[in-house]
Design an enzyme around this catalytic site. Structure first.
Site, PDB file in Angstrom:
ATOM      1  N   ARG A 111       0.861  -1.114   0.045  1.00 12.79           N
ATOM      2  CA  ARG A 111      -0.033   0.250  -0.105  1.00 12.79           C
ATOM      3  C   ARG A 111       0.822   1.312  -0.120  1.00 12.79           C
ATOM      4  O   ARG A 111       1.527   1.456   0.959  1.00 12.79           O
ATOM      5  CB  ARG A 111      -0.876  -0.148   1.409  1.00 12.79           C
ATOM      6  N   ASP A 138       6.633  -6.634   3.932  1.00 14.01           N
ATOM      7  CA  ASP A 138       6.694  -7.947   3.104  1.00 14.01           C
ATOM      8  C   ASP A 138       6.228  -7.505   1.820  1.00 14.01           C
ATOM      9  O   ASP A 138       6.095  -6.157   1.266  1.00 14.01           O
ATOM     10  CB  ASP A 138       5.644  -8.584   3.777  1.00 14.01           C
ATOM     11  N   HIS A 184       5.037 -12.932   8.247  1.00 18.10           N
ATOM     12  CA  HIS A 184       5.611 -11.775   8.354  1.00 18.10           C
ATOM     13  C   HIS A 184       5.617 -11.271   9.822  1.00 18.10           C
ATOM     14  O   HIS A 184       6.493 -10.610  10.276  1.00 18.10           O
ATOM     15  CB  HIS A 184       4.984 -10.793   7.521  1.00 18.10           C
ATOM     16  N   ASP A 206      -0.246  -0.847   8.131  1.00 19.34           N
ATOM     17  CA  ASP A 206       0.060   0.325   6.953  1.00 19.34           C
ATOM     18  C   ASP A 206      -1.098   1.071   6.744  1.00 19.34           C
ATOM     19  O   ASP A 206      -1.200   2.131   6.071  1.00 19.34           O
ATOM     20  CB  ASP A 206       0.640  -0.077   5.847  1.00 19.34           C
ATOM     21  N   ASP A 207      -2.554   0.500   7.102  1.00 18.32           N
ATOM     22  CA  ASP A 207      -3.828   1.484   6.957  1.00 18.32           C
ATOM     23  C   ASP A 207      -4.491   1.822   7.895  1.00 18.32           C
ATOM     24  O   ASP A 207      -5.701   2.150   7.943  1.00 18.32           O
ATOM     25  CB  ASP A 207      -4.829   0.212   5.912  1.00 18.32           C
ATOM     26  N   ASP A 285      -4.585 -13.848  14.243  1.00 17.45           N
ATOM     27  CA  ASP A 285      -5.585 -12.767  15.132  1.00 17.45           C
ATOM     28  C   ASP A 285      -6.548 -13.857  15.545  1.00 17.45           C
ATOM     29  O   ASP A 285      -6.948 -13.757  16.769  1.00 17.45           O
ATOM     30  CB  ASP A 285      -6.042 -11.759  14.522  1.00 17.45           C
ATOM     31  N   SER A 316      -8.548  -9.589   3.477  1.00 16.07           N
ATOM     32  CA  SER A 316     -10.140  -9.777   4.261  1.00 16.07           C
ATOM     33  C   SER A 316     -11.198  -9.291   3.119  1.00 16.07           C
ATOM     34  O   SER A 316     -12.330  -9.540   3.330  1.00 16.07           O
ATOM     35  CB  SER A 316     -10.243  -9.203   5.277  1.00 16.07           C
TER      36      SER A 316
END
Length: 441
Positions: A111, A138, A184, A206-207, A285, A316
């Site tokens: 991203r 990554d 990662h 990163d988002d 998670d 996702s």
């Protein structure tokens, strides 16, 4: 500063001079010193007088050394107070010897919008030394790498060296991305804790965009996480933190939760040493939310989120984004958490107060809540007794209805707290709740 240096130089000079005088006096005396007495032959001074003089000089010298030691200690203490001003701890009342370094690990891939995440982190970061920013990338995406490298030495750029596909079962080929994410995470956390030697870390993706008091929030809760073994993480995220479902007048309100929230969270090296040997190949998670990993430990989460996500596209495929995530309210008011008393979050204190608030609240019906017929300021208790009852009421009231290993999102001891039509509602199991049922998933 000049005065302090002068005092140090004076103390050093006095120490050397005193030693020189003592050496000269002893050098010029024989073991039995003689004194010239006019008109008489030279007399021998009694040895006892010499010993007495030397002892007096030694006592005086010892006293001077002690005085110089006290001066140097005072200077050292003044310097430490300048570097680390004392403040009353919000947990124990003791001032830390030095502030801990808490790095922020940004998990990146492909991203280029990672710039939005990094810009906010750098904008709100109060100290480059105390909060180094480490970006672990990554995917090998060159455009994203160029964005990260454009920040120069403001961030540390790590690159995951293993970019190969991971062998998976045929039915899991569509989940290849989840396998790579788990790999990662393992590599990046090993870099932070084992290669770089940090003792704590805050992880963001990163988002994510952070709130103005993001660093203040984690700084204040770091001592609690270290001291309370019933906790295993601090999260910046409220799964039910949509605008209208939180109290905008309580930005300082914090909770314990049995659900691992993620999305901007802090863990300690000790926890990583526990989890790393059994780290899963994928879906980390969901794995971390299993009772075998959680071990009845809780996380801290805020009433109003300190992160929001702007990444609709990802592995996702935007799950929950359009319905929930894009409506999460980001805190905009800076809360000085390090100056607040957060001792109410300790396990026994919190449990007693929370259960008292929940089970002293009057029971109301789902219809009254849904139709806005609640009378009074609240809070109110809406009771459920089965998985289906919970899921139906949560879904229809706009609360996230999914459970992981029986634990509802943002739940504590089965209770989910939220605002509905401006009033506090506790979606709660009957009094006497003891444990989660892992089949409720």
């Amino acid at each position: 500063m000049f005065r302090k240096r002068s005092v140090i130089l004076f103390g050093t000079f006095l120490f050397v001079s005193w030693n020189a005088v003592l050496v000269l006096l002893l050098w010029n005396r024989d073991t039995a010193p003689q004194v010239e007495n006019p008109g008489r032959e030279l007399e021998v001074m009694p040895a006892g007088d010499v010993v007495q003089d030397v002892l007096k000089m030694a006592d005086a010298f010892e006293a001077e050394l002690e005085r110089q030691k006290n001066i140097l200690l005072e200077i050292k203490n003044q310097k430490l107070q300048q570097l680390f001003p004392r403040r009353t701890s919000n947990l124990s009342g003791a001032a830390p010897s030095a502030p801990a370094v808490i790095p922020v690990l940004v998990m990146a891939c492909n991203r280029v919008t990672v710039r939005r995440c990094l810009d906010k982190l750098l904008q709100y970061r109060p100290s480059e030394t105390l909060y180094p920013i480490i970006v672990s990338q990554d995917c090998g995406h060159q455009d994203t790498a160029a964005v990260i490298q454009s920040y120069g030495d403001k961030v540390t750029h790590l690159k995951q060296p293993d970019l190969r596909d991971i062998p998976v079962r045929p039915e899991h080929k569509k989940f290849q991305g989840y396998y790579k994410i788990s790999r990662h995470y393992r590599w990046a956390l090993n870099q932070v804790f084992r290669t770089l030697g940090h003792s704590a870390v805050v992880i963001v993706e990163d988002d994510l965009e952070v709130a103005p008091d993001f660093f203040e929030y984690f700084r204040a809760l770091h001592p609690l996480l270290r001291s309370d073994p019933s906790l295993w993480c601090v999260s910046a995220w409220n799964d039910n933190g949509r605008d209208g479902y939180v109290d905008p007048g309580q930005p300082s309100l914090l909770y314990r939760t049995d659900f691992f929230p993620g999305l901007g969270w802090m863990l300690l090296k000790d926890l990583w040493e526990e989890l790393e040997p059994k780290w899963p190949a994928s879906f980390w998670d969901d794995w971390i939310r299993q009772p075998e990993q959680r071990k009845k430990r809780a996380c801290i989460r805020p009433e109003i989120s300190r992160t929001i996500t702007f990444g609709r596209q990802g592995v996702s495929l935007g799950q929950f984004f359009d319905k929930y995530l894009k409506f999460i309210k980001l805190n905009s008011e800076f809360v000085p958490f390090t100056k607040l008393d957060l001792s109410y979050l300790k396990e026994e204190t919190y449990k007693q107060n929370f259960e008292k608030n929940v089970y002293n609240a009057p029971i109301v019906t789902y219809e009254d809540v849904k139709q806005g017929k609640l009378k009074g300021e609240g809070p109110f208790r809406l009771q459920y007794s089965s998985k289906d009852a919970f899921k139906i009421m949560a879904k229809n009231l706009g609360v996230m209805e999914d459970l992981k290993s029986g634990v509802p999102r943002a739940g504590y001891r089965g209770v989910v707290s939220f605002i509905y039509r401006g009033q506090r509602v506790y979606l709660a199991p009957p009094a006497g709740w003891t444990q989660y049922d892992p089949t409720w998933s």
